[in-house]
Write a protein that holds these residues in place. Structure first.
Motif, PDB file in Angstrom:
ATOM      1  N   ASN A   1      10.131 -33.707  62.014  1.00  0.00           N
ATOM      2  CA  ASN A   1      10.602 -32.360  62.320  1.00  0.00           C
ATOM      3  C   ASN A   1       9.518 -31.396  61.854  1.00  0.00           C
ATOM      4  OD1 ASN A   1      12.018 -30.039  62.834  1.00  0.00           O
ATOM      5  ND2 ASN A   1      13.380 -30.234  61.068  1.00  0.00           N
TER       6      ASN A   1
ATOM      7  N   PRO B   1      20.748 -34.827  65.094  1.00  0.00           N
ATOM      8  CA  PRO B   1      19.853 -34.412  66.178  1.00  0.00           C
ATOM      9  C   PRO B   1      18.497 -35.092  66.090  1.00  0.00           C
ATOM     10  CG  PRO B   1      19.970 -32.705  64.507  1.00  0.00           C
ATOM     11  CD  PRO B   1      20.999 -33.728  64.121  1.00  0.00           C
TER      12      PRO B   1
ATOM     13  N   ASN C   1      15.030 -30.295  70.403  1.00  0.00           N
ATOM     14  CA  ASN C   1      16.144 -30.968  69.739  1.00  0.00           C
ATOM     15  C   ASN C   1      16.859 -31.846  70.752  1.00  0.00           C
ATOM     16  OD1 ASN C   1      16.101 -30.083  67.002  1.00  0.00           O
ATOM     17  ND2 ASN C   1      16.850 -28.081  67.658  1.00  0.00           N
TER      18      ASN C   1
ATOM     19  N   GLU D   1      19.823 -34.609  71.686  1.00  0.00           N
ATOM     20  CA  GLU D   1      21.194 -34.906  71.242  1.00  0.00           C
ATOM     21  C   GLU D   1      21.582 -36.353  71.521  1.00  0.00           C
ATOM     22  OE1 GLU D   1      23.195 -32.987  69.559  1.00  0.00           O
ATOM     23  OE2 GLU D   1      21.835 -31.266  69.558  1.00  0.00           O
TER      24      GLU D   1
ATOM     25  N   ASP E   1      15.399 -34.038  66.077  1.00  0.00           N
ATOM     26  CA  ASP E   1      14.706 -32.764  65.911  1.00  0.00           C
ATOM     27  C   ASP E   1      13.199 -32.994  65.820  1.00  0.00           C
ATOM     28  OD1 ASP E   1      15.116 -34.131  63.561  1.00  0.00           O
ATOM     29  OD2 ASP E   1      15.662 -32.392  62.361  1.00  0.00           O
TER      30      ASP E   1
END
Length: 226
Positions: free
Chosen positions: A146, A179, A157, A159, A181
């Motif tokens: 991230n 997530p 992001n 899902e 991310d």
């Protein structure tokens, strides 16, 4: 012998009784019959849920699922495992095939790094051919960071995550444990399939402790100092 008058009276009585029966029916009494729409669309019975995730083995003979994630200092690691739930040996030789989707189930364009060298170290062992007997498992790790290095680029992001055993094989959706991310790195890494260690055997029930020797209540046990 029944007279004509008697027969006629009986026919009239029967017709009058039938009229009363039909007159008592309401439109609701015909609901769902031919020509009348049902009150609401019928719903298909929901399949019975099973606590065993391998209860329904797909046609491919394998099941893929996640084993949970870990996050530290911006590095994300998600474990995945492939279980041979069929009755035939299953061969692997390579890397899982990943696809990430946004909340609208649209695919996210990114680069998959086999071995994760550009993301972190320690997961770049080359793939080797493995054969899984029924009920045996293989594992791999999905890795990403991230990381945002350019404020002008919108962070990504994901899902949803799907994993296939290899290119051209059916993919399964797995739980990403949060997530995906990716920041604005645009990449995700994955280690090669590795045969999992055999499961630890279930512990056997311990033997009951030996029964204490019976000592008559009227006799004192011997003094240990003697």
């Amino acid at each position: 012998m029944i007279s004509r008058d008697t027969a006629a009276r009986r026919r009239i009585s029967a017709a009058f009784a039938m009229a009363l029966v039909l007159g008592g029916c309401t439109p609701g009494d015909h609901r769902g019959q031919g020509g009348d729409p049902p009150s609401r669309p019928p719903t298909a019975p929901s399949p019975s849920s099973s606590t065993d995730p391998l209860a329904d083995c797909p046609a491919s003979g394998v099941r893929i699922r996640s084993t949970g994630g870990d996050a530290a200092m911006g590095l994300r690691a998600l474990g995945i495992e492939l279980i041979n739930c069929g009755d035939q040996p299953y061969e692997l030789n390579g890397y899982p095939v990943l696809h990430v989707f946004d909340e609208q189930h649209e695919p996210i364009m990114l680069r998959v790094v086999n071995g994760a060298k550009e993301i972190t170290s320690g997961f770049d062992q080359p793939p080797r051919k493995i054969t899984l007997a029924p009920d045996e498992r293989a594992t791999a790790v999905v890795l990403w960071r991230n990381l945002v290095t350019d404020s002008t680029v919108v962070a990504t992001n994901g899902e949803y995550l799907t994993v296939a055993p290899a290119a051209g094989q059916p993919a399964e959706e797995v739980d990403p444990d949060g997530p995906v991310d990716l920041g604005n790195t645009g990449r995700i890494g994955v280690s090669a399939w590795k045969k999992a260690d055999p499961s630890t055997p279930a512990p056997t029930r311990p033997a009951p402790p030996p029964a204490p020797s019976a000592v008559p209540s009227s006799v004192s046990p011997p003094d240990g100092r003697l």
